[in-house]
Motif scaffolding. Structure first.
Motif, mmCIF file in Angstrom:
data_model
loop_
_atom_site.group_PDB
_atom_site.id
_atom_site.type_symbol
_atom_site.label_atom_id
_atom_site.label_comp_id
_atom_site.label_asym_id
_atom_site.label_seq_id
_atom_site.Cartn_x
_atom_site.Cartn_y
_atom_site.Cartn_z
ATOM 1 N N MET A 130 0.857 -1.173 0.000
ATOM 2 C CA MET A 130 0.000 0.000 0.000
ATOM 3 C C MET A 130 0.903 1.235 0.000
ATOM 4 N N ASN A 131 0.631 2.156 -0.919
ATOM 5 C CA ASN A 131 1.488 3.328 -0.990
ATOM 6 C C ASN A 131 1.076 4.378 0.042
ATOM 7 N N ASP A 132 1.908 5.404 0.179
ATOM 8 C CA ASP A 132 1.688 6.428 1.205
ATOM 9 C C ASP A 132 0.404 7.222 0.978
ATOM 10 N N GLU A 133 0.064 7.476 -0.283
ATOM 11 C CA GLU A 133 -1.150 8.235 -0.589
ATOM 12 C C GLU A 133 -2.394 7.506 -0.072
ATOM 13 N N ILE A 134 -2.441 6.214 -0.315
ATOM 14 C CA ILE A 134 -3.582 5.415 0.158
ATOM 15 C C ILE A 134 -3.589 5.356 1.677
ATOM 16 N N ARG A 135 -2.431 5.131 2.272
ATOM 17 C CA ARG A 135 -2.334 5.044 3.731
ATOM 18 C C ARG A 135 -2.810 6.344 4.393
ATOM 19 N N LEU A 136 -2.391 7.491 3.842
ATOM 20 C CA LEU A 136 -2.820 8.773 4.399
ATOM 21 C C LEU A 136 -4.323 8.994 4.214
ATOM 22 N N GLY A 137 -4.844 8.585 3.064
ATOM 23 C CA GLY A 137 -6.277 8.713 2.831
ATOM 24 C C GLY A 137 -7.089 7.869 3.793
ATOM 25 N N PRO A 181 -12.212 7.437 -4.700
ATOM 26 C CA PRO A 181 -10.828 7.739 -5.117
ATOM 27 C C PRO A 181 -9.786 6.831 -4.455
ATOM 28 N N LEU A 182 -10.024 6.464 -3.204
ATOM 29 C CA LEU A 182 -9.086 5.570 -2.526
ATOM 30 C C LEU A 182 -9.126 4.172 -3.122
ATOM 31 N N TYR A 183 -10.329 3.704 -3.449
ATOM 32 C CA TYR A 183 -10.456 2.375 -4.052
ATOM 33 C C TYR A 183 -9.785 2.350 -5.422
#
Length: 84
Positions: free
Chosen positions: A1-8, A38-40
């Motif tokens: 899981m990348n940082d963008e997804i983790r932060l979201g 958007p997260l999915y």
């Protein structure tokens, strides 16, 4: 899981939510979809989204499957081979 997804996901988890049993109005449902889709599409799993939002897997799956423009991914995982 990348940082963008983790932060979201962390941002979703911090938002105040209704109780699980609370039925969402059409406006609340649309706002929820606006946050989750958007997260999915970025790669978050349905299970991650359900845990972060305190909603059931089935609710998130149904929301994504009925949202226009969202294509659900396959289940993933390795293909099992028969042992010889």
């Amino acid at each position: 899981m990348n940082d963008e997804i983790r932060l979201g996901l962390q941002r979703l988890a911090r938002k105040p939510r209704h109780k699980k049993s609370h039925r969402l109005t059409p406006e609340e449902r649309a706002a929820f979809a606006h946050e989750v889709v958007p997260l999915y599409t970025a790669g978050a799993s349905i299970r991650d989204l359900s845990e972060a939002t305190d909603r059931s897997y089935g609710f998130v799956h149904r929301l994504l499957s009925t949202t226009e423009g969202v294509v659900l991914r396959g289940r993933g995982g390795g293909v099992r081979r028969n042992r010889q």
